[in-house]
Design a protein around this motif. Structure first.
Motif, PDB file in Angstrom:
ATOM      1  N   TRP A  13      -5.010   8.516  -0.578  1.00  0.00           N
ATOM      2  CA  TRP A  13      -4.870   7.430   0.388  1.00  0.00           C
ATOM      3  C   TRP A  13      -5.089   6.073  -0.266  1.00  0.00           C
ATOM      4  CZ3 TRP A  13      -3.060   6.373   5.052  1.00  0.00           C
ATOM      5  CH2 TRP A  13      -2.640   7.460   5.831  1.00  0.00           C
ATOM      6  N   THR A  14      -5.943   5.999  -1.271  1.00  0.00           N
ATOM      7  CA  THR A  14      -6.120   4.738  -1.990  1.00  0.00           C
ATOM      8  C   THR A  14      -4.842   4.353  -2.710  1.00  0.00           C
ATOM      9  OG1 THR A  14      -8.468   5.194  -2.284  1.00  0.00           O
ATOM     10  CG2 THR A  14      -7.479   3.553  -3.752  1.00  0.00           C
ATOM     11  N   ARG A  15      -4.218   5.351  -3.382  1.00  0.00           N
ATOM     12  CA  ARG A  15      -2.966   5.061  -4.082  1.00  0.00           C
ATOM     13  C   ARG A  15      -1.861   4.658  -3.103  1.00  0.00           C
ATOM     14  NH1 ARG A  15      -4.668   9.641  -7.102  1.00  0.00           N
ATOM     15  NH2 ARG A  15      -3.304  10.998  -5.866  1.00  0.00           N
ATOM     16  N   ARG A  16      -1.826   5.346  -1.948  1.00  0.00           N
ATOM     17  CA  ARG A  16      -0.804   5.003  -0.959  1.00  0.00           C
ATOM     18  C   ARG A  16      -1.009   3.598  -0.404  1.00  0.00           C
ATOM     19  NH1 ARG A  16      -1.151  10.720   2.380  1.00  0.00           N
ATOM     20  NH2 ARG A  16      -0.173  12.046   0.798  1.00  0.00           N
ATOM     21  N   ALA A  17      -2.249   3.232  -0.155  1.00  0.00           N
ATOM     22  CA  ALA A  17      -2.520   1.886   0.354  1.00  0.00           C
ATOM     23  C   ALA A  17      -2.122   0.828  -0.659  1.00  0.00           C
ATOM     24  CB  ALA A  17      -4.005   1.754   0.704  1.00  0.00           C
ATOM     25  N   ALA A  18      -2.462   1.076  -1.926  1.00  0.00           N
ATOM     26  CA  ALA A  18      -2.081   0.108  -2.963  1.00  0.00           C
ATOM     27  C   ALA A  18      -0.567   0.008  -3.087  1.00  0.00           C
ATOM     28  CB  ALA A  18      -2.710   0.503  -4.293  1.00  0.00           C
ATOM     29  N   ALA A  19       0.106   1.169  -3.019  1.00  0.00           N
ATOM     30  CA  ALA A  19       1.567   1.152  -3.122  1.00  0.00           C
ATOM     31  C   ALA A  19       2.187   0.404  -1.956  1.00  0.00           C
ATOM     32  CB  ALA A  19       2.092   2.587  -3.179  1.00  0.00           C
ATOM     33  N   LEU A  20       1.648   0.608  -0.757  1.00  0.00           N
ATOM     34  CA  LEU A  20       2.179  -0.110   0.400  1.00  0.00           C
ATOM     35  C   LEU A  20       1.955  -1.610   0.254  1.00  0.00           C
ATOM     36  CD1 LEU A  20       3.499   0.034   3.165  1.00  0.00           C
ATOM     37  CD2 LEU A  20       1.224   0.235   4.174  1.00  0.00           C
ATOM     38  N   GLY A  21       0.782  -2.011  -0.252  1.00  0.00           N
ATOM     39  CA  GLY A  21       0.532  -3.431  -0.471  1.00  0.00           C
ATOM     40  C   GLY A  21       1.528  -4.034  -1.438  1.00  0.00           C
ATOM     41  N   ALA A  22       1.818  -3.300  -2.532  1.00  0.00           N
ATOM     42  CA  ALA A  22       2.802  -3.802  -3.500  1.00  0.00           C
ATOM     43  C   ALA A  22       4.189  -3.873  -2.874  1.00  0.00           C
ATOM     44  CB  ALA A  22       2.808  -2.903  -4.728  1.00  0.00           C
ATOM     45  N   LEU A  23       4.544  -2.857  -2.063  1.00  0.00           N
ATOM     46  CA  LEU A  23       5.862  -2.862  -1.411  1.00  0.00           C
ATOM     47  C   LEU A  23       5.993  -4.025  -0.439  1.00  0.00           C
ATOM     48  CD1 LEU A  23       8.545  -1.415  -1.078  1.00  0.00           C
ATOM     49  CD2 LEU A  23       7.493   0.046   0.646  1.00  0.00           C
ATOM     50  N   LEU A  34      -1.983  -5.846   8.002  1.00  0.00           N
ATOM     51  CA  LEU A  34      -1.793  -4.681   7.140  1.00  0.00           C
ATOM     52  C   LEU A  34      -2.928  -3.661   7.282  1.00  0.00           C
ATOM     53  CD1 LEU A  34      -0.025  -3.303   5.084  1.00  0.00           C
ATOM     54  CD2 LEU A  34      -1.142  -4.627   3.276  1.00  0.00           C
ATOM     55  N   PRO A  35      -4.201  -4.059   7.268  1.00  0.00           N
ATOM     56  CA  PRO A  35      -5.258  -3.065   7.496  1.00  0.00           C
ATOM     57  C   PRO A  35      -5.148  -2.372   8.858  1.00  0.00           C
ATOM     58  CG  PRO A  35      -6.188  -5.060   6.559  1.00  0.00           C
ATOM     59  CD  PRO A  35      -4.768  -5.372   6.914  1.00  0.00           C
ATOM     60  N   ILE A  37      -7.833   0.081   2.130  1.00  0.00           N
ATOM     61  CA  ILE A  37      -6.987  -0.616   3.093  1.00  0.00           C
ATOM     62  C   ILE A  37      -7.105  -2.128   2.936  1.00  0.00           C
ATOM     63  CG2 ILE A  37      -6.832  -1.155   5.563  1.00  0.00           C
ATOM     64  CD1 ILE A  37      -7.317   1.785   6.136  1.00  0.00           C
ATOM     65  N   LEU A  38      -8.335  -2.624   2.866  1.00  0.00           N
ATOM     66  CA  LEU A  38      -8.543  -4.065   2.718  1.00  0.00           C
ATOM     67  C   LEU A  38      -8.014  -4.559   1.375  1.00  0.00           C
ATOM     68  CD1 LEU A  38     -12.136  -4.328   4.217  1.00  0.00           C
ATOM     69  CD2 LEU A  38      -9.963  -4.818   5.330  1.00  0.00           C
ATOM     70  N   ALA A  39      -8.180  -3.746   0.323  1.00  0.00           N
ATOM     71  CA  ALA A  39      -7.674  -4.141  -0.991  1.00  0.00           C
ATOM     72  C   ALA A  39      -6.153  -4.261  -0.982  1.00  0.00           C
ATOM     73  CB  ALA A  39      -8.120  -3.132  -2.043  1.00  0.00           C
ATOM     74  N   ALA A  40      -5.487  -3.353  -0.259  1.00  0.00           N
ATOM     75  CA  ALA A  40      -4.027  -3.427  -0.180  1.00  0.00           C
ATOM     76  C   ALA A  40      -3.584  -4.729   0.466  1.00  0.00           C
ATOM     77  CB  ALA A  40      -3.491  -2.230   0.615  1.00  0.00           C
ATOM     78  N   ALA A  41      -4.303  -5.161   1.495  1.00  0.00           N
ATOM     79  CA  ALA A  41      -3.946  -6.423   2.149  1.00  0.00           C
ATOM     80  C   ALA A  41      -4.144  -7.595   1.196  1.00  0.00           C
ATOM     81  CB  ALA A  41      -4.791  -6.610   3.407  1.00  0.00           C
ATOM     82  N   VAL A  42      -5.236  -7.584   0.449  1.00  0.00           N
ATOM     83  CA  VAL A  42      -5.497  -8.677  -0.493  1.00  0.00           C
ATOM     84  C   VAL A  42      -4.432  -8.710  -1.578  1.00  0.00           C
ATOM     85  CG1 VAL A  42      -7.119  -9.540  -2.212  1.00  0.00           C
ATOM     86  CG2 VAL A  42      -7.969  -8.690  -0.025  1.00  0.00           C
ATOM     87  N   VAL A  43      -4.047  -7.525  -2.080  1.00  0.00           N
ATOM     88  CA  VAL A  43      -3.008  -7.464  -3.113  1.00  0.00           C
ATOM     89  C   VAL A  43      -1.694  -8.030  -2.591  1.00  0.00           C
ATOM     90  CG1 VAL A  43      -1.548  -5.875  -4.434  1.00  0.00           C
ATOM     91  CG2 VAL A  43      -4.031  -5.562  -4.400  1.00  0.00           C
ATOM     92  N   ALA A  44      -1.325  -7.651  -1.380  1.00  0.00           N
ATOM     93  CA  ALA A  44      -0.054  -8.126  -0.821  1.00  0.00           C
ATOM     94  C   ALA A  44      -0.050  -9.642  -0.667  1.00  0.00           C
ATOM     95  CB  ALA A  44       0.201  -7.451   0.531  1.00  0.00           C
ATOM     96  N   VAL A  45      -1.110 -10.191  -0.070  1.00  0.00           N
ATOM     97  CA  VAL A  45      -1.153 -11.633   0.165  1.00  0.00           C
ATOM     98  C   VAL A  45      -1.228 -12.393  -1.156  1.00  0.00           C
ATOM     99  CG1 VAL A  45      -2.513 -13.498   1.155  1.00  0.00           C
ATOM    100  CG2 VAL A  45      -2.143 -11.420   2.445  1.00  0.00           C
ATOM    101  N   SER A  46      -2.031 -11.914  -2.090  1.00  0.00           N
ATOM    102  CA  SER A  46      -2.161 -12.600  -3.370  1.00  0.00           C
ATOM    103  C   SER A  46      -0.842 -12.623  -4.119  1.00  0.00           C
ATOM    104  CB  SER A  46      -3.238 -11.912  -4.214  1.00  0.00           C
ATOM    105  OG  SER A  46      -4.488 -11.926  -3.570  1.00  0.00           O
ATOM    106  N   SER A  47      -0.112 -11.514  -4.079  1.00  0.00           N
ATOM    107  CA  SER A  47       1.182 -11.462  -4.768  1.00  0.00           C
ATOM    108  C   SER A  47       2.160 -12.463  -4.168  1.00  0.00           C
ATOM    109  CB  SER A  47       1.753 -10.045  -4.686  1.00  0.00           C
ATOM    110  OG  SER A  47       0.874  -9.109  -5.260  1.00  0.00           O
ATOM    111  N   VAL A  48       2.212 -12.496  -2.853  1.00  0.00           N
ATOM    112  CA  VAL A  48       3.117 -13.442  -2.203  1.00  0.00           C
ATOM    113  C   VAL A  48       2.725 -14.873  -2.520  1.00  0.00           C
ATOM    114  CG1 VAL A  48       3.942 -14.264   0.028  1.00  0.00           C
ATOM    115  CG2 VAL A  48       3.652 -11.827  -0.358  1.00  0.00           C
ATOM    116  N   ALA A  49       1.430 -15.170  -2.472  1.00  0.00           N
ATOM    117  CA  ALA A  49       0.966 -16.540  -2.725  1.00  0.00           C
ATOM    118  C   ALA A  49       1.296 -16.980  -4.142  1.00  0.00           C
ATOM    119  CB  ALA A  49      -0.537 -16.619  -2.462  1.00  0.00           C
ATOM    120  N   VAL A  50       1.080 -16.103  -5.117  1.00  0.00           N
ATOM    121  CA  VAL A  50       1.359 -16.464  -6.511  1.00  0.00           C
ATOM    122  C   VAL A  50       2.852 -16.692  -6.714  1.00  0.00           C
ATOM    123  CG1 VAL A  50       1.342 -15.610  -8.877  1.00  0.00           C
ATOM    124  CG2 VAL A  50      -0.694 -15.357  -7.459  1.00  0.00           C
TER     125      VAL A  50
END
Length: 801
Positions: A8-18, A593-594, A616-629
């Motif tokens: 589930w951690t890997r899936r959350a991270a993958a969803l955040g990247a997607l 996302l969470p 779950i929270l990490a996936a949201a942070v990854v998604a937002v940070s990627s978009v912002a950068v």
């Protein structure tokens, strides 16, 4: 970490990247900025006219203003500074900082004081002065010259002898510091300026910057031309509208009186004509910017004139990356516009973005009419926000109060069918109350600002839209299903909010729960209050659809398909919320996302642990940070607030933004009418969910089958519980990361609380009937005879052999 938790951690991270890839893959709102050379000018002249609105621009009364507008890119300028009403010194300080600033002092100036009323002893008959017979003597006259904007106008007129010292005081003011503004930054960047008018000096008065200051523009053409060529930047303040009225203890529409205002506009127009004639004689390219930079006297906040004529600006509408919307620009955009024209880089403290012209506009007369209507809509919203918010609080409290009276305690032994007419009326009222939030957006489809009484027209449009939502929810074919009408209201809300942002957010702007350009917090995309409604509607509708898909799937695939539906819907919803050309809601992605990931886990019956919540929270942070950068990597003039926040992190300005949001949260908690919706929601929760309450599940007992809240089948109750938990997580995160704070869940409560009361007021469940299994779930046939048994989990009957 291994096993299911790791998966589930890997899936959350993958969803955040997607999510990040999907967000940045969407097209931007604006075309790439034209090369700097297209805007290059030999000099820039900025004319500030406090109090000037588009209603003042007229071909007969102000021919020079009209002529300039015909040759310019034009727009509606938000002059919002670091206080709610922008006065003249606030405006010039904000213009020069390229960020919100304010002159030290209270928002309302000083309180009016009584003037002496002693008679002149030398005046004939002074001793005999008295009130006429039968009339009470008049009270003392009040001096209002220091109330509201009058204080700053007095300072600008007589006491602004040391502009640099005043700029230093502005820089130390708490409001200025909160926005990270650096007053005088424009002057420091240009290095030289000519100033006409005392107040304009605040835009450029910085250490080591030579200023040429004149009280008024010279009347002699040659002398005026020489003044305009002394420095690359000239600032002209035309303050005559401040003399066309007097401050008062109570605000007025524009702070002036009709006849003095007309005379002041004539003088302003004459000076502008002389200035334009002088500019026509100068060699090279000149960029002329004109803006109404503040309110005057006791005028209420409104939108003001914005014009740009010169290199890089075609005849058309104005816009900027800070607004992302035609035809809106901000006062904080003027300094970056000046620096771009002079080939200079703006300092990191400037939050504004350069003005630019875009698109074709209609003929001038029609364009000015449209800009006047833009101001009417914005001011109507701005001046009645409290009324709108209190309406939601009163409606919510009424629904809860009537629910307690009609439904009662919800005791298990209560007689079924108590007060059936009252329950039916209450349920209709609940649906109408739940439809009210989305009705405020649907009302925007009507041009209510064109009516003679805009507020009345807006309220009428909201009522009509609410009745339409009620009719669809209560009369559609879904009315026969237990949750059909409630899901209809939620689906209408979701479709309206998504459709609105896909079409450029026309319903959000100036909607009662939306935003307006006067406040200038946002001009496009999803506002924080709207996200509260979107979170509730998207998560609950997704839960219902996913559960329906799962129940129609084979046994071995039901959980996977349910989770897949939730994740797919979450992916699309988060993309709409966070994409720069659409929702552009930084905090919304972090919060939404969470919620969807948690909903997927609950419906797929995956155990929720602290590790998985962290993922779950990490996936949201990854998604937002990627978009912002990735947004930050775009051209500076095209960045949204996501990319600008990355720049602020790199320059050390991010803490200023974070602390300002925290202060805004506290202010809303203590001062916003919407905050009162939270106690209403708390009372509803205590009533509905306490032991024996209407929405508590009933365990099995002698002669009684188990049932969910309000008689729901156990499976439906589990879906509802999962949706509410996901909503609670999303709203909690949203309240923490957005500057609207508790107003976000309070707005969500305006939709959710009436629907929960509607559910509690539903018909009492009857005994298990033929064709139903224990708990109310349907099965495929009669469960009669000793050789048949009902398998509740699948709702089917099998032989007992």
């Amino acid at each position: 970490m291994s096993g299911p938790a790791a998966r589930w951690t890997r899936r959350a991270a993958a969803l955040g990247a997607l999510v990040a890839l999907l967000l940045v893959g969407l097209p931007g709102t604006a075309a790439a900025a034209a090369g700097a050379e297209g805007y290059a000018a030999d000099r820039v002249v900025v004319v500030g006219v406090p109090g000037l609105t588009w209603a003042d621009v007229d071909p007969a009364a102000t021919p020079q203003l009209w002529s300039l507008a015909g040759e310019s890119a034009i727009g509606a300028t938000s002059v919002r500074a670091a206080r709610s009403t922008t006065c003249v010194l606030d405006g010039w300080a904000t213009l020069g900082a390229g960020n919100r600033a304010r002159f030290p002092g209270t928002d309302e100036g000083l309180p009016p004081v009584p003037l002496p009323t002693l008679p002149d002893p030398e005046a004939p008959g002074a001793e005999e002065e008295a009130a006429p017979d039968g009339e009470a003597p008049e009270g003392p006259r009040m001096d209002t010259s220091l109330t509201r904007c009058g204080l700053q106008e007095r300072v600008a007129e007589v006491a602004l002898g040391d502009p640099q010292a005043t700029v230093a005081r502005i820089a130390e003011d708490e409001g200025t510091v909160r926005f990270g503004a650096e007053p005088g930054a424009l002057g420091a960047a240009v290095g030289c300026a000519t100033v006409s008018g005392r107040a304009a000096a605040l835009a450029v008065a910085a250490d080591g910057v030579p200023l040429t200051t004149v009280p008024t523009l010279p009347a002699e053409p040659a002398e005026l031309a020489g003044l305009l060529t002394g420095c690359p930047l000239t600032l002209v303040s035309l303050d005559r509208l401040a003399d066309a009225g007097a401050p008062g203890a109570e605000p007025t529409d524009d702070g002036t009186r009709p006849q003095p205002r007309a005379a002041a506009l004539t003088r302003i127009d004459d000076v502008l004509g002389r200035l334009r004639a002088a500019l026509d004689t100068l060699p090279g390219e000149t960029l002329l910017l004109l803006a109404g930079i503040s309110e005057v006297n006791d005028g209420r906040p409104q939108l003001h004139v914005g014009m740009a004529a010169g290199p890089g600006f075609d005849v058309g509408w104005l816009t900027s990356a800070s607004t992302g919307r035609v035809p809106f620009v901000q006062l904080i955009d003027v300094a970056p516009t000046v620096l771009r024209a002079l080939g200079l880089d703006p300092p990191a403290s400037m939050n504004g973005q350069p003005w630019r012209s875009t698109g074709e506009r209609p003929p001038l007369a029609q364009a000015v009419d449209e800009l006047e209507l833009v101001n009417v809509a914005a001011t109507t919203h701005h001046r009645n926000t409290g009324v709108f918010f209190w309406t939601f609080v009163v409606v919510g409290a009424t629904v809860v109060g009537l629910g307690v009276l009609v439904v009662g305690s919800g005791r298990r032994g209560a007689r079924p069918g108590t007060w059936p007419p009252a329950r039916r009326a209450l349920r209709l009222l609940c649906l109408a109350a739940a439809g009210l939030p989305v009705a405020t957006y649907l009302a925007g489809a009507v041009p209510w600002e064109r009516a003679d009484a805009p507020l009345a027209a807006l309220l009428t449009a909201v009522v009509v839209a609410d009745v339409a939502v009620l009719a669809v929810a209560a009369l559609g074919p879904w009315r026969r299903r237990r949750l059909g009408p409630a899901l209809a209201v939620l689906a209408i809300t979701l479709l309206t909010l998504v459709g609105d942002v896909l079409s450029g957010s026309p319903l959000e702007l100036n909607g009662p729960l939306g935003y307006d350009a006067v406040v200038a917090g946002r001009f496009t995309g999803y506002g924080n209050l709207t996200f509260g409604l979107l979170s509730v509607s998207a998560l609950t509708v997704t839960a219902a659809v996913a559960a329906a898909v799962g129940r129609r799937s084979p046994e071995g695939r039901a959980r996977r398909r349910t989770a897949a539906v939730v994740l797919a819907a979450g992916l699309l919803t988060v993309a709409v919320i966070g994409a720069p050309p659409l929702g552009r809601d930084f905090g919304g992605v972090l919060a939404a996302l969470p919620g969807f990931l948690l909903l997927a886990m609950l419906l797929a019956r995956v155990r929720v642990t602290a590790v998985r919540l962290g993922a779950i929270l990490a996936a949201a942070v990854v998604a937002v940070s990627s978009v912002a950068v990735l947004d930050w990597l775009r051209a500076p003039t095209d960045r949204t607030h996501l990319g600008r926040f990355v720049e602020q992190v790199l320059t050390g300005e991010a803490w200023t933004v974070i602390s300002r949001k925290a202060q805004a949260n506290i202010g809303i908690l203590l001062g916003s009418p919407l905050a009162w919706m939270l106690p209403v929601a708390l009372v509803a929760a205590v009533w509905l969910l306490r032991p024996g309450g209407p929405l508590r599940s009933v365990p099995p007992g002698p002669g009684r089958a188990p049932r969910g809240p309000a008689g729901l089948p156990l499976a439906d109750a589990a879906v509802l519980r999962a949706a509410l938990l996901a909503v609670a997580l999303s709203l909690t995160i949203g309240a923490l990361v957005n500057d609207s704070g508790v107003a976000l869940p309070a707005t969500a409560a305006a939709l959710l609380v009436p629907l929960l009361v509607w559910l509690a007021a539903g018909p009492e469940p009857g005994p298990t009937g033929p064709g139903e299994s224990v708990g109310g779930a349907p099965h495929s046939g009669r469960a009669a005879g000793p050789d048949r048994v009902t398998v509740v989990s699948r709702g089917s009957t099998v032989g007992n052999t």
